[in-house]
Design a protein around this motif. Structure first.
Motif, PDB file in Angstrom:
ATOM      1  N   VAL A  71       0.871  -0.647  -0.038  1.00  0.00           N
ATOM      2  CA  VAL A  71      -0.142   0.029  -0.071  1.00  0.00           C
ATOM      3  C   VAL A  71       0.738   1.180  -0.105  1.00  0.00           C
ATOM      4  CG1 VAL A  71      -1.395   1.270   1.728  1.00  0.00           C
ATOM      5  CG2 VAL A  71      -1.843  -0.756   1.177  1.00  0.00           C
ATOM      6  N   GLU A  72       1.610   1.485   0.720  1.00  0.00           N
ATOM      7  CA  GLU A  72       2.630   2.526   0.697  1.00  0.00           C
ATOM      8  C   GLU A  72       3.225   2.340  -0.669  1.00  0.00           C
ATOM      9  OE1 GLU A  72       1.922   3.652   3.132  1.00  0.00           O
ATOM     10  OE2 GLU A  72       1.778   2.528   4.993  1.00  0.00           O
ATOM     11  N   ALA A  73       4.173   1.501  -0.971  1.00  0.00           N
ATOM     12  CA  ALA A  73       4.634   1.619  -2.621  1.00  0.00           C
ATOM     13  C   ALA A  73       3.029   2.278  -3.310  1.00  0.00           C
ATOM     14  CB  ALA A  73       4.860   0.136  -3.512  1.00  0.00           C
ATOM     15  N   GLY A  98       9.028  15.901   1.327  1.00  0.00           N
ATOM     16  CA  GLY A  98       7.458  15.235   2.182  1.00  0.00           C
ATOM     17  C   GLY A  98       7.836  13.114   1.678  1.00  0.00           C
ATOM     18  N   VAL A  99       8.452  13.040   0.667  1.00  0.00           N
ATOM     19  CA  VAL A  99       8.265  11.949   0.074  1.00  0.00           C
ATOM     20  C   VAL A  99       9.048  11.431   1.619  1.00  0.00           C
ATOM     21  CG1 VAL A  99       8.921  11.356  -2.170  1.00  0.00           C
ATOM     22  CG2 VAL A  99       7.729  10.047  -1.489  1.00  0.00           C
ATOM     23  N   ALA A 100      10.705  12.102   1.016  1.00  0.00           N
ATOM     24  CA  ALA A 100      12.029  11.708   1.669  1.00  0.00           C
ATOM     25  C   ALA A 100      12.066  11.297   2.171  1.00  0.00           C
ATOM     26  CB  ALA A 100      12.409  12.919   1.369  1.00  0.00           C
ATOM     27  N   VAL A 101      11.020  11.682   4.080  1.00  0.00           N
ATOM     28  CA  VAL A 101      10.865  11.680   5.287  1.00  0.00           C
ATOM     29  C   VAL A 101       9.488  10.381   5.069  1.00  0.00           C
ATOM     30  CG1 VAL A 101       9.621  12.233   7.185  1.00  0.00           C
ATOM     31  CG2 VAL A 101      10.806  13.563   5.288  1.00  0.00           C
ATOM     32  N   PHE A 102       8.783  10.177   4.530  1.00  0.00           N
ATOM     33  CA  PHE A 102       7.717   8.708   4.068  1.00  0.00           C
ATOM     34  C   PHE A 102       8.751   7.351   4.488  1.00  0.00           C
ATOM     35  CE2 PHE A 102       4.713   5.930   1.959  1.00  0.00           C
ATOM     36  CZ  PHE A 102       3.890   6.072   2.789  1.00  0.00           C
ATOM     37  N   ILE A 103       9.657   7.678   3.112  1.00  0.00           N
ATOM     38  CA  ILE A 103      10.486   6.376   3.193  1.00  0.00           C
ATOM     39  C   ILE A 103      11.531   5.819   3.628  1.00  0.00           C
ATOM     40  CG2 ILE A 103      12.609   5.952   1.109  1.00  0.00           C
ATOM     41  CD1 ILE A 103      10.471   7.517  -1.074  1.00  0.00           C
ATOM     42  N   THR A 157      12.175   2.989   5.599  1.00  0.00           N
ATOM     43  CA  THR A 157      12.968   2.292   5.915  1.00  0.00           C
ATOM     44  C   THR A 157      13.551   2.418   7.545  1.00  0.00           C
ATOM     45  OG1 THR A 157      14.202   3.665   4.087  1.00  0.00           O
ATOM     46  CG2 THR A 157      15.275   2.625   5.380  1.00  0.00           C
ATOM     47  N   VAL A 158      13.474   2.540   8.345  1.00  0.00           N
ATOM     48  CA  VAL A 158      13.301   2.928   9.581  1.00  0.00           C
ATOM     49  C   VAL A 158      12.188   1.616  10.137  1.00  0.00           C
ATOM     50  CG1 VAL A 158      12.816   3.967  12.174  1.00  0.00           C
ATOM     51  CG2 VAL A 158      14.169   5.036   9.936  1.00  0.00           C
ATOM     52  N   VAL A 159      11.352   1.529  10.014  1.00  0.00           N
ATOM     53  CA  VAL A 159      10.011   0.230  10.314  1.00  0.00           C
ATOM     54  C   VAL A 159      10.573  -0.510  10.112  1.00  0.00           C
ATOM     55  CG1 VAL A 159       7.647   0.090  10.313  1.00  0.00           C
ATOM     56  CG2 VAL A 159       8.469   1.749  10.473  1.00  0.00           C
ATOM     57  N   LEU A 160      11.443  -0.536   8.937  1.00  0.00           N
ATOM     58  CA  LEU A 160      11.893  -2.344   7.767  1.00  0.00           C
ATOM     59  C   LEU A 160      13.302  -3.083   8.799  1.00  0.00           C
ATOM     60  CD1 LEU A 160      11.238  -4.151   5.411  1.00  0.00           C
ATOM     61  CD2 LEU A 160      12.663  -2.841   4.630  1.00  0.00           C
TER      62      LEU A 160
END
Length: 142
Positions: A78-80, A100-105, A109-112
């Motif tokens: 869904v994030e993709a 904004g999308v850089a913070v989101f990615i 990454t931190v969650v993964l």
């Protein structure tokens, strides 16, 4: 109330459409039942997939870890979709959208990394345990 035209919208087209769909549904199902084949061969009720005969029960227990990985896959899938939608509006969003999308990615990454660290992505056998058992057997054999 001035400007409110919701009372003047006719309802008959929606009812006509629903009635036609219902009639068509009944006609198609009835024709399918009348014209379809009716046979009771021995293998008719058996499941068949890819030429492989059925062995055992279809009720196999899966580890809860499997479902966790499946949920993580859906979440990241869904994030993709969100990232692809951002890519469509890339030029209109400008630098604010990019940040904004850089913070989101970055958050993804931190969650993964966190999930990988706690072992949430390991659904197979633990390779370290297998290696440890193998090494212990080798030491016992010497």
């Amino acid at each position: 109330m001035p400007g409110n035209n919701t009372d003047s919208i006719p309802l008959w087209p929606l009812l006509l459409y629903a009635g036609l769909v219902s009639i068509l549904l009944v006609v198609i199902l009835t024709l399918s039942y009348i014209l379809g084949q009716h046979h009771r061969d021995r293998a008719t009720g058996k499941p068949y997939e890819g030429g492989i005969e059925q062995t055992g029960s279809a009720r196999i227990r899966f580890s809860a870890q499997f479902y966790l990985v499946a949920m993580l896959f859906v979440v990241f899938d869904v994030e993709a979709v969100f990232i692809m939608l951002w890519a469509l509006g890339f030029y209109e969003l400008g630098w604010r959208g990019y940040i904004g999308v850089a913070v989101f990615i970055g958050q993804l990454t931190v969650v993964l990394v966190y999930e990988w660290g706690i072992g949430a992505l390991n659904i197979g056998a633990n390779a370290k345990k297998i290696l440890k058992v193998h090494m212990m057997k080798q030491l016992q054999n010497k």
